[in-house]
Write an enzyme that holds these catalytic residues in place. Structure first.
Site, PDB file in Angstrom:
ATOM      1  N   ASP A 118     -16.630  18.742  17.538  1.00 23.42           N
ATOM      2  CA  ASP A 118     -17.369  19.507  17.011  1.00 23.42           C
ATOM      3  C   ASP A 118     -17.220  19.746  15.681  1.00 23.42           C
ATOM      4  O   ASP A 118     -16.859  19.648  14.831  1.00 23.42           O
ATOM      5  CB  ASP A 118     -16.186  20.843  17.769  1.00 23.42           C
TER       6      ASP A 118
HETATM    7  N1  URA Z   1     -12.303  18.322  22.247  1.00 21.77           N
HETATM    8  C1  URA Z   1     -12.683  19.518  21.212  1.00 21.77           C
HETATM    9  O1  URA Z   1     -12.325  19.774  21.739  1.00 21.77           O
HETATM   10  N2  URA Z   1     -13.010  19.321  21.448  1.00 21.77           N
HETATM   11  C2  URA Z   1     -13.806  17.892  20.265  1.00 21.77           C
HETATM   12  O2  URA Z   1     -14.001  18.286  18.757  1.00 21.77           O
HETATM   13  C3  URA Z   1     -13.222  16.795  20.485  1.00 21.77           C
HETATM   14  C4  URA Z   1     -12.078  16.999  21.233  1.00 21.77           C
END
Ligand code: URA
Length: 248
Positions: A118
């Site tokens: 993310d």
């Molecule tokens: N899980 C998430 O919620 N975000 C990420 O970036 C990676 C794993």
């Protein structure tokens, strides 16, 4: 292999551009076993070199010849794992242009991220132009463990840790997802190991037990840990030992 073809395969532009770099005297090379870089005698773009173990310099920057590129990046917060980012800069802007321009048979060019993190997640991200490697690493059958360090908004109870290990149901999926390991470092810090990679999985699992992720960092993929001296925004080549560690 002709030196202009070496440069072409490594993302330095069209063969004409690569030939131009050589003819302008901007390229030096060092074959395996040699101690020093040498200029291309007589400015020959078709100069033959052995690519195995070859290093070359373009405008003073040294590069190893790599048939396939495998890298790790310390993804900083506020970057998107996309070529067409929305609100934040793309992680690809953190890489030198030859890595982004390496020619590919498919429509995409250059190295691609192996899965996504993310925008606000930091930590270890792998990139490669090896499509099979991306496919294998992303396959749910492969079960490569990924270790996340999670900072929580509210103190987490042992019962919630138990639920993460036993499995929680996410809203769009009837199959429960479970953490492979879950270590409560202190009430607000959790180390969570997942062997799948569903969309926003950590955040959704933590929400499913009634808490919230304040910060998320990926510390490890398989046996490969993010090195302490690789700072946010920095990247590094992966060697054979790193790749073996990732594959487990
Ligand atoms: N899980 C998430 O919620 N975000 C990420 O970036 C990676 C794993």
């Amino acid at each position: 292999m002709q030196l202009q073809d070496v440069l072409f395969t490594q993302g330095f532009g069209t063969r004409r551009v690569c030939a131009g770099l050589i003819q302008q005297g901007l390229v030096q090379f060092r074959e395996a076993g040699r101690e020093h870089f040498q200029p291309v005698r007589g400015l020959r773009a078709d100069h033959d070199v052995d690519p195995q173990g070859l290093w070359f310099q373009v405008q003073g920057v040294a590069w190893p010849y790599a048939e396939r590129a495998y890298l790790m990046l310390h993804k900083p917060a506020g970057t998107e794992c996309s070529h067409k980012p929305g609100a934040h800069p793309s992680i690809y802007t953190l890489l030198p242009s030859p890595l982004r321009m390496r020619p590919q048979k498919s429509a995409v060019q250059g190295v691609q991220a192996v899965g996504r993190l993310d925008q606000d997640t930091t930590g270890l991200l792998l990139l490669t132009d090896d499509g099979q490697f991306i496919h294998r690493m992303s396959s749910p059958r492969h079960h490569v463990p990924k270790v996340y360090e999670v900072r929580l908004r509210h103190p987490l109870q042992e019962a919630q840790v138990r639920r993460l290990l036993d499995g929680v149901v996410l809203e769009d999926d009837p199959q429960p997802v479970r953490a492979a390991a879950c270590v409560l470092v202190d009430a607000l810090h959790l180390q969570l190991t997942l062997t799948e990679g569903k969309y926003h999985q950590v955040k959704r699992m933590i929400a499913a037990v009634g808490n919230r992720v304040e910060a998320l960092h990926r510390a490890r993929i398989g046996g490969l840990a993010l090195p302490a001296d690789l700072l946010p925004g920095q990247w590094r080549w992966l060697g054979d030992a790193d790749l073996a560690a990732v594959r487990g």
